[in-house]
Design a protein around this motif. Structure first.
Motif, PDB file in Angstrom:
ATOM      1  N   LEU A  18       0.836  -1.187   0.000  1.00 16.70           N
ATOM      2  CA  LEU A  18       0.000   0.000   0.000  1.00 16.70           C
ATOM      3  C   LEU A  18       0.880   1.250   0.000  1.00 16.70           C
ATOM      4  N   ASP A  19       0.286   2.387  -0.331  1.00 16.64           N
ATOM      5  CA  ASP A  19       1.047   3.635  -0.363  1.00 16.64           C
ATOM      6  C   ASP A  19       1.617   3.995   1.016  1.00 16.64           C
ATOM      7  N   CYS A  20       0.963   3.523   2.071  1.00 17.08           N
ATOM      8  CA  CYS A  20       1.420   3.833   3.428  1.00 17.08           C
ATOM      9  C   CYS A  20       2.588   2.957   3.866  1.00 17.08           C
ATOM     10  N   GLY A  21       3.009   2.012   3.014  1.00 16.41           N
ATOM     11  CA  GLY A  21       4.138   1.153   3.338  1.00 16.41           C
ATOM     12  C   GLY A  21       3.751  -0.213   3.871  1.00 16.41           C
ATOM     13  N   LEU A  22       2.481  -0.393   4.249  1.00 15.62           N
ATOM     14  CA  LEU A  22       2.033  -1.692   4.766  1.00 15.62           C
ATOM     15  C   LEU A  22       1.744  -2.649   3.616  1.00 15.62           C
ATOM     16  N   VAL A  23       1.672  -3.939   3.942  1.00 16.95           N
ATOM     17  CA  VAL A  23       1.511  -4.984   2.931  1.00 16.95           C
ATOM     18  C   VAL A  23       0.265  -5.794   3.232  1.00 16.95           C
ATOM     19  N   LYS A  24      -0.577  -6.012   2.234  1.00 17.51           N
ATOM     20  CA  LYS A  24      -1.778  -6.815   2.391  1.00 17.51           C
ATOM     21  C   LYS A  24      -1.431  -8.309   2.425  1.00 17.51           C
ATOM     22  N   GLY A  25      -2.313  -9.079   3.065  1.00 18.77           N
ATOM     23  CA  GLY A  25      -2.121 -10.524   3.110  1.00 18.77           C
ATOM     24  C   GLY A  25      -0.827 -10.914   3.785  1.00 18.77           C
ATOM     25  N   HIS A  26      -0.414 -10.134   4.781  1.00 15.77           N
ATOM     26  CA  HIS A  26       0.893 -10.302   5.399  1.00 15.77           C
ATOM     27  C   HIS A  26       0.732 -10.148   6.905  1.00 15.77           C
TER      28      HIS A  26
ATOM     29  N   TRP B 241       9.778  -9.502   7.076  1.00 18.79           N
ATOM     30  CA  TRP B 241      10.710  -9.350   5.961  1.00 18.79           C
ATOM     31  C   TRP B 241      11.966  -8.581   6.372  1.00 18.79           C
ATOM     32  N   GLY B 242      11.878  -7.865   7.499  1.00 23.47           N
ATOM     33  CA  GLY B 242      13.006  -7.036   7.909  1.00 23.47           C
ATOM     34  C   GLY B 242      13.099  -5.744   7.126  1.00 23.47           C
ATOM     35  N   GLU B 243      12.036  -5.389   6.415  1.00 25.63           N
ATOM     36  CA  GLU B 243      11.986  -4.157   5.616  1.00 25.63           C
ATOM     37  C   GLU B 243      10.520  -3.819   5.366  1.00 25.63           C
ATOM     38  N   LYS B 244      10.274  -2.794   4.540  1.00 23.84           N
ATOM     39  CA  LYS B 244       8.925  -2.333   4.198  1.00 23.84           C
ATOM     40  C   LYS B 244       8.156  -1.950   5.460  1.00 23.84           C
ATOM     41  N   GLU B 245       8.271  -0.709   5.843  1.00 23.17           N
ATOM     42  CA  GLU B 245       7.683  -0.214   7.077  1.00 23.17           C
ATOM     43  C   GLU B 245       6.597   0.824   6.807  1.00 23.17           C
ATOM     44  N   TRP B 246       5.788   1.055   7.810  1.00 21.34           N
ATOM     45  CA  TRP B 246       4.792   2.125   7.816  1.00 21.34           C
ATOM     46  C   TRP B 246       5.500   3.467   7.624  1.00 21.34           C
ATOM     47  N   ASN B 247       4.949   4.326   6.734  1.00 26.02           N
ATOM     48  CA  ASN B 247       5.600   5.612   6.460  1.00 26.02           C
ATOM     49  C   ASN B 247       4.742   6.818   6.844  1.00 26.02           C
TER      50      ASN B 247
ATOM     51  N   LEU C  45      12.199   3.688  24.480  1.00 28.05           N
ATOM     52  CA  LEU C  45      11.369   2.964  23.516  1.00 28.05           C
ATOM     53  C   LEU C  45      12.180   2.317  22.408  1.00 28.05           C
ATOM     54  N   ASN C  46      13.489   2.572  22.379  1.00 28.34           N
ATOM     55  CA  ASN C  46      14.372   2.025  21.352  1.00 28.34           C
ATOM     56  C   ASN C  46      13.904   2.431  19.948  1.00 28.34           C
ATOM     57  N   VAL C  47      13.615   3.719  19.795  1.00 33.68           N
ATOM     58  CA  VAL C  47      13.181   4.244  18.503  1.00 33.68           C
ATOM     59  C   VAL C  47      14.394   4.339  17.578  1.00 33.68           C
ATOM     60  N   THR C  48      14.315   3.693  16.427  1.00 36.87           N
ATOM     61  CA  THR C  48      15.412   3.695  15.448  1.00 36.87           C
ATOM     62  C   THR C  48      14.919   4.241  14.118  1.00 36.87           C
ATOM     63  N   VAL C  49      15.847   4.592  13.267  1.00 40.26           N
ATOM     64  CA  VAL C  49      15.500   5.056  11.919  1.00 40.26           C
ATOM     65  C   VAL C  49      16.030   4.082  10.876  1.00 40.26           C
ATOM     66  N   ASP C  50      16.367   2.873  11.295  1.00 42.97           N
ATOM     67  CA  ASP C  50      16.882   1.865  10.373  1.00 42.97           C
ATOM     68  C   ASP C  50      15.732   1.205   9.614  1.00 42.97           C
ATOM     69  N   GLU C  51      16.028   0.754   8.411  1.00 45.20           N
ATOM     70  CA  GLU C  51      15.065  -0.015   7.624  1.00 45.20           C
ATOM     71  C   GLU C  51      15.201  -1.477   8.060  1.00 45.20           C
ATOM     72  N   ASP C  52      14.614  -1.785   9.235  1.00 50.38           N
ATOM     73  CA  ASP C  52      14.752  -3.118   9.818  1.00 50.38           C
ATOM     74  C   ASP C  52      13.415  -3.828   9.996  1.00 50.38           C
ATOM     75  N   GLY C  53      12.359  -3.244   9.475  1.00 54.75           N
ATOM     76  CA  GLY C  53      11.035  -3.852   9.597  1.00 54.75           C
ATOM     77  C   GLY C  53      10.337  -3.524  10.896  1.00 54.75           C
ATOM     78  N   ASP C  54      11.009  -2.815  11.807  1.00 56.53           N
ATOM     79  CA  ASP C  54      10.443  -2.466  13.112  1.00 56.53           C
ATOM     80  C   ASP C  54       9.941  -1.023  13.069  1.00 56.53           C
ATOM     81  N   PHE C  55       8.680  -0.800  13.417  1.00 59.05           N
ATOM     82  CA  PHE C  55       8.133   0.551  13.315  1.00 59.05           C
ATOM     83  C   PHE C  55       7.000   0.768  14.312  1.00 59.05           C
ATOM     84  N   TRP C  56       6.717   2.049  14.571  1.00 59.33           N
ATOM     85  CA  TRP C  56       5.614   2.462  15.428  1.00 59.33           C
ATOM     86  C   TRP C  56       4.486   3.032  14.580  1.00 59.33           C
TER      87      TRP C  56
END
Length: 622
Positions: free
Chosen positions: A241-249, A290-296, A317-328
């Motif tokens: 999706l445009d927001c970075g989330l993935v359907k069926g996942h 996947w370790g990538e593709k995060e909410w934007n 909260l361990n807030v990071t800016v890495d593309e690691d699949g972890d997001f708030w």
């Protein structure tokens, strides 16, 4: 651990001891490092090479600085349902230690003699199953193909995935699966799938946010939680999706919390400071396997909303800016996009616990025809309510709720008949039906009564029924298959916040006469629909008592009904008789609804009751 079953009758200690004695590393003959362990199709060729961790890194470890969600990254296999469950598992160390037993003893270490053998445990049908594997892993060009850690010398997730593939017959059988199955397999918990939109619609009058509160409480109590955005078509699966989330996942939930915001003071915030309150934001953290593709969107890694949070809080909260699949995400966006939440809870049943405790009941039973024709007295495979002629032939369990507002959860699980096999036998479609019955019923129900709750019927290993406010009384639960004459074993678990016991109903009707050798010739049911009390006092609570031959009825024919004054809400008092009315018991097949006037001892009318009397010459009718 209460009970342990060894998959394939492989004994870890004996196998390891044999390898150390012979000087050879373990090679699993039940799940060999061949294409047969990878694919469903026999004889299929590939360029996949099986390698041990020491061939992939000079310093392999089971764990590197413990376990975290980033240790579980999905490979080319379409098994996000399992990988997400493993990611959620990392937030409950107690469960992780149960799934990966004796972790220190299995670690690559000078203290441990390496034999190339590992063991893992999964919960299946009421017991933990120990699965032994070798550590030969599928690779291509010297890299792991499937689950792996972002830390290159950490291998627990890859080895755990291999053990799970062995349980399922091959790696290919892990493509596509039920989130609830994986969550139960790694926890022994009770899995419930919540439809977000349906829950919010039912809760539309509740402005306190019951879904958020329930999810936060469950997470804080160690529940495993995975969320997903349903795909309506095959083409939508893994659509971004445009927001970075993935359907069926599937995404693992790794935090549910509310934080204080530090904003520039204005009129409203100054008022909040004076009143001793701060503006808060509900957040949820998720992990993409996947370790990538995060909410934007808002509250994503680089969003400006984080400027309203102190540096100390962001560090906590361990807030990071890495593309690691972890997001708030903000809670409002989460419930807007995500459609389903799989929640797997372990209920506290410890009698010595100071926190909220649940009472547990566990039953093993089966749907079976006993070789009899459909609808026969011994038939226990009657199908769902769509088949009224045989519906009540299913197993039945009665229970009494002692007080109003009782919370009860039922989990129904069917046996996995394809364990360890490549060919997956289809599940039977199963469900549960709960009925309110007479308070004196001790025999089986033969005609469906008032439904209090019904689970969804699903072609799945488990189904769930959650009832939050049951009234006091007697109930009968029927686990059923969808169609009659479908046979398999099942496990029924019940958790309640009141002391409730399940009693299997096996007898069809009462026995009368000397030594119980004579069967009942008829059966009568009296249903009191309501009473009109001729009383000036408000707040009166009343109850009805059925009297037969001078005794309160528990079984047998009903001849008279008395309605007695219980007490007034303002003060306690002795029960006071309001009135009585004789009711003639019918003996023919008849159903009669009437209004009866209640007379007190002075023959004065004090109230009236609406009563239906039903009688049948077949005692198995009711």
């Amino acid at each position: 651990m209460k009970e342990l079953r060894r998959f394939g009758d492989q004994h870890y200690e004996k196998l390891r001891k044999g390898c150390l004695k012979s000087g050879h590393l373990f090679v699993d003959t039940l799940f060999p490092p061949t294409n047969g362990s990878l694919f469903l199709e026999e004889g299929r060729s590939s360029d996949i090479v099986w390698k041990r961790p020491a061939e992939l890194h000079e310093d392999p470890h089971l764990f590197v600085e413990g376990a975290s969600a980033n240790d579980v990254t999905q490979g080319i296999l379409g098994n996000c349902w399992f990988v997400s469950a493993c990611s959620a598992l990392t937030h409950n160390q107690t469960l992780l230690d149960r799934v990966i037993p004796y972790g220190n003893a299995q670690e690559w270490s000078p203290k441990n003699r390496y034999a190339g053998i590992f063991r893992f445990r999964f919960w299946r049908f009421g017991v933990w199953v120990e699965v032994v594997i070798d550590d030969l892993l599928p690779t291509r060009d010297g890299k792991l193909l499937f689950a792996r850690s972002k830390t290159p010398n950490e291998f627990w997730s890859a080895l755990l995935e291999k053990a799970f593939a062995k349980l399922y017959g091959c790696y290919e059988n892990l493509v596509g699966g039920h989130l609830s199955d994986a969550l139960q397999d790694v926890s022994s918990g009770v899995a419930e799938t919540l439809n977000v939109k349906k829950f919010l619609k039912e809760d539309i009058q509740d402005k306190s946010g019951r879904l958020y509160d329930n999810l936060k409480t469950a997470f804080d109590n160690g529940a495993l939680i995975v969320a997903a955005i349903a795909a309506r078509t095959k083409e939508e699966i893994e659509e971004s999706l445009d927001c970075g989330l993935v359907k069926g996942h599937a995404y693992a939930v790794s935090a549910v919390l509310s934080i204080d915001l530090n904003r520039i003071p204005n009129r409203s915030s100054i008022r909040s400071l004076l009143l001793g309150s701060k503006e808060k934001q509900k957040l949820i953290r998720l992990q993409n396997p996947w370790g990538e593709k995060e909410w934007n969107g808002e509250w994503s890694d680089n969003s400006s909303e984080w400027l309203n949070v102190s540096d100390e809080k962001k560090l906590e909260l361990n807030v990071t800016v890495d593309e690691d699949g972890d997001f708030w995400m903000p809670w409002e966006s989460f419930v807007y996009y995500f459609t389903d939440i799989s929640l797997c809870q372990l209920f506290n049943t410890n009698i010595f616990s100071l926190s909220k405790r649940y009472h547990e009941e566990v039953v093993h039973d089966e749907w079976t025809t006993h070789g009899k024709k459909s609808g026969a007295p011994d038939d226990r495979a009657g199908g769902c309510l769509n088949f009224p002629a045989t519906f009540c032939n299913n197993p039945q369990y009665s229970f009494d709720v002692p007080m109003d507002d009782c919370e009860i959860m039922f989990a129904l699980t069917q046996r996995e008949v394809s364990e360890g096999m490549k060919k997956r036998e289809p599940y039977v479609t199963i469900g549960m039906h709960l009925m309110r019955v007479e308070n004196n019923r001790v025999h089986r129900v033969h005609q469906a009564m008032q439904a209090v709750g019904t689970s969804e019927y699903a072609n799945a290993r488990s189904v769930f029924l959650h009832l939050r406010s049951l009234a006091a009384g007697r109930y009968v639960l029927m686990p059923t298959t969808y169609a009659p004459r479908e046979q398999t074993n099942f496990l029924l678990r019940m958790y309640s916040d009141q002391k409730v016991r399940l009693t299997p109903l096996t007898k069809h009707s009462p026995k009368l006469g000397l030594f119980g050798c004579k069967s009942a010739q008829s059966v009568t049911r009296i249903t009191i629909h309501g009473a009109a009390l001729d009383l000036a006092t408000d707040g009166v609570r009343a109850y009805a008592v059925l009297i037969c031959n001078g005794k309160e009825v528990s079984n047998g024919d009903f001849f008279a009904v008395e309605i007695s004054h219980v007490w007034e809400d303002r003060q306690m008092a002795r029960d006071h008789l309001i009135g009585r009315a004789p009711i003639v018991a019918l003996i023919d097949n008849e159903n009669r609804q009437s209004k009866y006037e209640l007379l007190d001892d002075s023959r004065r009318t004090t109230a009236s009751v609406d009563v239906t009397v039903s009688a049948f010459d077949d005692p198995m009718y009711l």
